[in-house]
Design a protein around this motif. Structure first.
Motif, PDB file in Angstrom:
ATOM      1  N   GLY A  60      -5.615  19.970  20.382  1.00 31.17           N
ATOM      2  CA  GLY A  60      -4.174  20.174  20.469  1.00 31.17           C
ATOM      3  C   GLY A  60      -3.329  19.080  19.852  1.00 31.17           C
ATOM      4  O   GLY A  60      -2.112  19.096  19.972  1.00 31.17           O
ATOM      5  N   VAL A  61      -3.959  18.116  19.179  1.00 29.51           N
ATOM      6  CA  VAL A  61      -3.217  17.035  18.535  1.00 29.51           C
ATOM      7  C   VAL A  61      -3.510  17.064  17.033  1.00 29.51           C
ATOM      8  O   VAL A  61      -4.662  17.010  16.616  1.00 29.51           O
ATOM      9  N   LEU A  62      -2.455  17.188  16.245  1.00 23.82           N
ATOM     10  CA  LEU A  62      -2.563  17.143  14.801  1.00 23.82           C
ATOM     11  C   LEU A  62      -2.378  15.702  14.368  1.00 23.82           C
ATOM     12  O   LEU A  62      -1.366  15.080  14.678  1.00 23.82           O
ATOM     13  N   SER A  63      -3.363  15.153  13.679  1.00 19.92           N
ATOM     14  CA  SER A  63      -3.240  13.778  13.177  1.00 19.92           C
ATOM     15  C   SER A  63      -3.568  13.771  11.692  1.00 19.92           C
ATOM     16  O   SER A  63      -4.350  14.587  11.217  1.00 19.92           O
ATOM     17  N   TRP A  64      -2.952  12.849  10.963  1.00 22.83           N
ATOM     18  CA  TRP A  64      -3.199  12.747   9.539  1.00 22.83           C
ATOM     19  C   TRP A  64      -3.391  11.304   9.153  1.00 22.83           C
ATOM     20  O   TRP A  64      -2.923  10.381   9.817  1.00 22.83           O
ATOM     21  N   SER A  65      -4.131  11.113   8.068  1.00 22.41           N
ATOM     22  CA  SER A  65      -4.504   9.771   7.641  1.00 22.41           C
ATOM     23  C   SER A  65      -4.557   9.700   6.123  1.00 22.41           C
ATOM     24  O   SER A  65      -4.482  10.712   5.437  1.00 22.41           O
ATOM     25  N   TRP A  68      -1.408  26.644   6.423  1.00 24.86           N
ATOM     26  CA  TRP A  68      -1.368  25.767   7.595  1.00 24.86           C
ATOM     27  C   TRP A  68      -0.181  26.097   8.491  1.00 24.86           C
ATOM     28  O   TRP A  68      -0.271  25.970   9.708  1.00 24.86           O
ATOM     29  N   ILE A  69       0.950  26.488   7.918  1.00 26.50           N
ATOM     30  CA  ILE A  69       2.110  26.863   8.733  1.00 26.50           C
ATOM     31  C   ILE A  69       1.727  27.990   9.677  1.00 26.50           C
ATOM     32  O   ILE A  69       1.987  27.920  10.882  1.00 26.50           O
ATOM     33  N   ASP A  70       1.095  29.025   9.130  1.00 20.54           N
ATOM     34  CA  ASP A  70       0.684  30.169   9.965  1.00 20.54           C
ATOM     35  C   ASP A  70      -0.296  29.739  11.050  1.00 20.54           C
ATOM     36  O   ASP A  70      -0.163  30.129  12.211  1.00 20.54           O
ATOM     37  N   GLU A  71      -1.287  28.933  10.689  1.00 18.00           N
ATOM     38  CA  GLU A  71      -2.292  28.477  11.653  1.00 18.00           C
ATOM     39  C   GLU A  71      -1.669  27.619  12.756  1.00 18.00           C
ATOM     40  O   GLU A  71      -1.977  27.792  13.934  1.00 18.00           O
ATOM     41  N   LEU A  72      -0.804  26.692  12.369  1.00 18.75           N
ATOM     42  CA  LEU A  72      -0.196  25.798  13.358  1.00 18.75           C
ATOM     43  C   LEU A  72       0.720  26.549  14.314  1.00 18.75           C
ATOM     44  O   LEU A  72       0.702  26.302  15.522  1.00 18.75           O
ATOM     45  N   MET A  73       1.512  27.482  13.789  1.00 15.97           N
ATOM     46  CA  MET A  73       2.398  28.246  14.665  1.00 15.97           C
ATOM     47  C   MET A  73       1.594  29.133  15.612  1.00 15.97           C
ATOM     48  O   MET A  73       1.937  29.261  16.788  1.00 15.97           O
ATOM     49  N   ALA A  74       0.503  29.718  15.132  1.00 13.84           N
ATOM     50  CA  ALA A  74      -0.347  30.538  16.002  1.00 13.84           C
ATOM     51  C   ALA A  74      -0.983  29.682  17.097  1.00 13.84           C
ATOM     52  O   ALA A  74      -1.040  30.087  18.262  1.00 13.84           O
ATOM     53  N   ARG A  75      -1.426  28.503  16.749  1.00 17.78           N
ATOM     54  CA  ARG A  75      -2.065  27.622  17.738  1.00 17.78           C
ATOM     55  C   ARG A  75      -1.045  27.054  18.719  1.00 17.78           C
ATOM     56  O   ARG A  75      -1.358  26.843  19.888  1.00 17.78           O
ATOM     57  N   SER A  76       0.183  26.811  18.279  1.00 16.76           N
ATOM     58  CA  SER A  76       1.195  26.297  19.206  1.00 16.76           C
ATOM     59  C   SER A  76       1.564  27.363  20.227  1.00 16.76           C
ATOM     60  O   SER A  76       1.824  27.063  21.381  1.00 16.76           O
ATOM     61  N   ARG A  77       1.582  28.627  19.808  1.00 18.37           N
ATOM     62  CA  ARG A  77       1.857  29.715  20.748  1.00 18.37           C
ATOM     63  C   ARG A  77       0.727  29.850  21.754  1.00 18.37           C
ATOM     64  O   ARG A  77       0.959  30.155  22.899  1.00 18.37           O
ATOM     65  N   CYS A  78      -0.499  29.631  21.301  1.00 18.95           N
ATOM     66  CA  CYS A  78      -1.659  29.719  22.218  1.00 18.95           C
ATOM     67  C   CYS A  78      -1.634  28.600  23.235  1.00 18.95           C
ATOM     68  O   CYS A  78      -2.107  28.767  24.359  1.00 18.95           O
ATOM     69  N   GLU A  79      -1.077  27.446  22.878  1.00 22.67           N
ATOM     70  CA  GLU A  79      -1.038  26.294  23.781  1.00 22.67           C
ATOM     71  C   GLU A  79      -0.013  26.489  24.903  1.00 22.67           C
ATOM     72  O   GLU A  79      -0.104  25.881  25.938  1.00 22.67           O
ATOM     73  N   LEU A  80       1.002  27.344  24.645  1.00 27.11           N
ATOM     74  CA  LEU A  80       2.064  27.534  25.646  1.00 27.11           C
ATOM     75  C   LEU A  80       1.607  28.301  26.820  1.00 27.11           C
ATOM     76  O   LEU A  80       0.903  28.832  27.283  1.00 27.11           O
ATOM     77  N   ARG A 110      -2.248   7.712  10.021  1.00 29.21           N
ATOM     78  CA  ARG A 110      -0.832   7.470   9.753  1.00 29.21           C
ATOM     79  C   ARG A 110       0.067   7.915  10.903  1.00 29.21           C
ATOM     80  O   ARG A 110       1.011   7.225  11.254  1.00 29.21           O
ATOM     81  N   ASP A 111      -0.192   9.099  11.440  1.00 29.51           N
ATOM     82  CA  ASP A 111       0.676   9.619  12.493  1.00 29.51           C
ATOM     83  C   ASP A 111      -0.014  10.791  13.178  1.00 29.51           C
ATOM     84  O   ASP A 111      -1.063  11.252  12.734  1.00 29.51           O
ATOM     85  N   SER A 112       0.601  11.271  14.253  1.00 27.93           N
ATOM     86  CA  SER A 112       0.052  12.428  14.969  1.00 27.93           C
ATOM     87  C   SER A 112       1.205  13.216  15.598  1.00 27.93           C
ATOM     88  O   SER A 112       2.323  12.716  15.725  1.00 27.93           O
ATOM     89  N   PHE A 113       0.894  14.455  15.986  1.00 24.70           N
ATOM     90  CA  PHE A 113       1.890  15.342  16.569  1.00 24.70           C
ATOM     91  C   PHE A 113       1.171  16.260  17.545  1.00 24.70           C
ATOM     92  O   PHE A 113       0.149  16.850  17.213  1.00 24.70           O
ATOM     93  N   VAL A 114       1.719  16.403  18.757  1.00 25.64           N
ATOM     94  CA  VAL A 114       1.142  17.283  19.766  1.00 25.64           C
ATOM     95  C   VAL A 114       1.594  18.705  19.473  1.00 25.64           C
ATOM     96  O   VAL A 114       2.797  18.993  19.465  1.00 25.64           O
ATOM     97  N   ILE A 115       0.648  19.596  19.221  1.00 28.04           N
ATOM     98  CA  ILE A 115       0.952  20.967  18.812  1.00 28.04           C
ATOM     99  C   ILE A 115       1.670  21.743  19.907  1.00 28.04           C
ATOM    100  O   ILE A 115       2.480  22.618  19.619  1.00 28.04           O
ATOM    101  N   LYS A 116       1.433  21.425  21.151  1.00 31.81           N
ATOM    102  CA  LYS A 116       2.091  22.132  22.253  1.00 31.81           C
ATOM    103  C   LYS A 116       3.613  21.992  22.160  1.00 31.81           C
ATOM    104  O   LYS A 116       4.348  22.867  22.597  1.00 31.81           O
TER     105      LYS A 116
END
Length: 136
Positions: free
Chosen positions: A54-59, A124-136, A69-75
């Motif tokens: 549930g955490v998106l991180s990039w490097s 990735w936009i589609d995947e991230l939005m689908a996963r954020s909805r699943c986290e709710l 470099r940073d991270s973002f909680v998908i929820k």
């Protein structure tokens, strides 16, 4: 002697290409270890990203290692925008290609995730939005 000197530039090019190939192989190996077990992962010219627990991180790849470099909680994800990489706040059109960034908005913060390919960013936009909805 002059024939031998003609081969010297070719030898230097061979050594350079071999070194660059070794560096790319090392970068890919480090990425595979870093992204192991991820739900979603990418490696491109702009860096690496992964979605893990549930955490998106990039490097980025620096000095022989991946530096986070940073991270973002998908929820907390509310909105994902596709923007041009270098030109301020300009949104990217549907037919645009090349380097871009995803603006992740949510939880009172906004962060930018760079991509070297707009098509992959759109997926990735589609995947991230689908996963954020699943986290709710």
């Amino acid at each position: 002697m002059s024939h031998g000197l003609l081969w010297l530039p070719l030898l230097l090019v061979f050594v350079l290409l071999t070194t660059l190939g070794w560096l790319e192989r090392r970068r890919q190996h480090l990425f595979r270890e870093w992204a192991e077990g991820s739900e979603l992962a990418k490696l491109d010219g702009c860096g690496a990203a992964r979605l893990l627990d549930g955490v998106l991180s990039w490097s980025s790849f620096e000095a022989g290692k991946l530096v986070v470099r940073d991270s973002f909680v998908i929820k907390q994800l509310e909105l994902v925008e596709l923007l041009a990489l270098g030109s301020g706040e300009a949104p990217l059109t549907e037919e645009a290609q090349g380097a871009c960034r995803l603006r992740l908005v949510g939880g009172g913060q906004q962060k930018d995730l760079p991509f070297s390919d707009a098509e992959r960013a759109r997926r990735w936009i589609d995947e991230l939005m689908a996963r954020s909805r699943c986290e709710l």
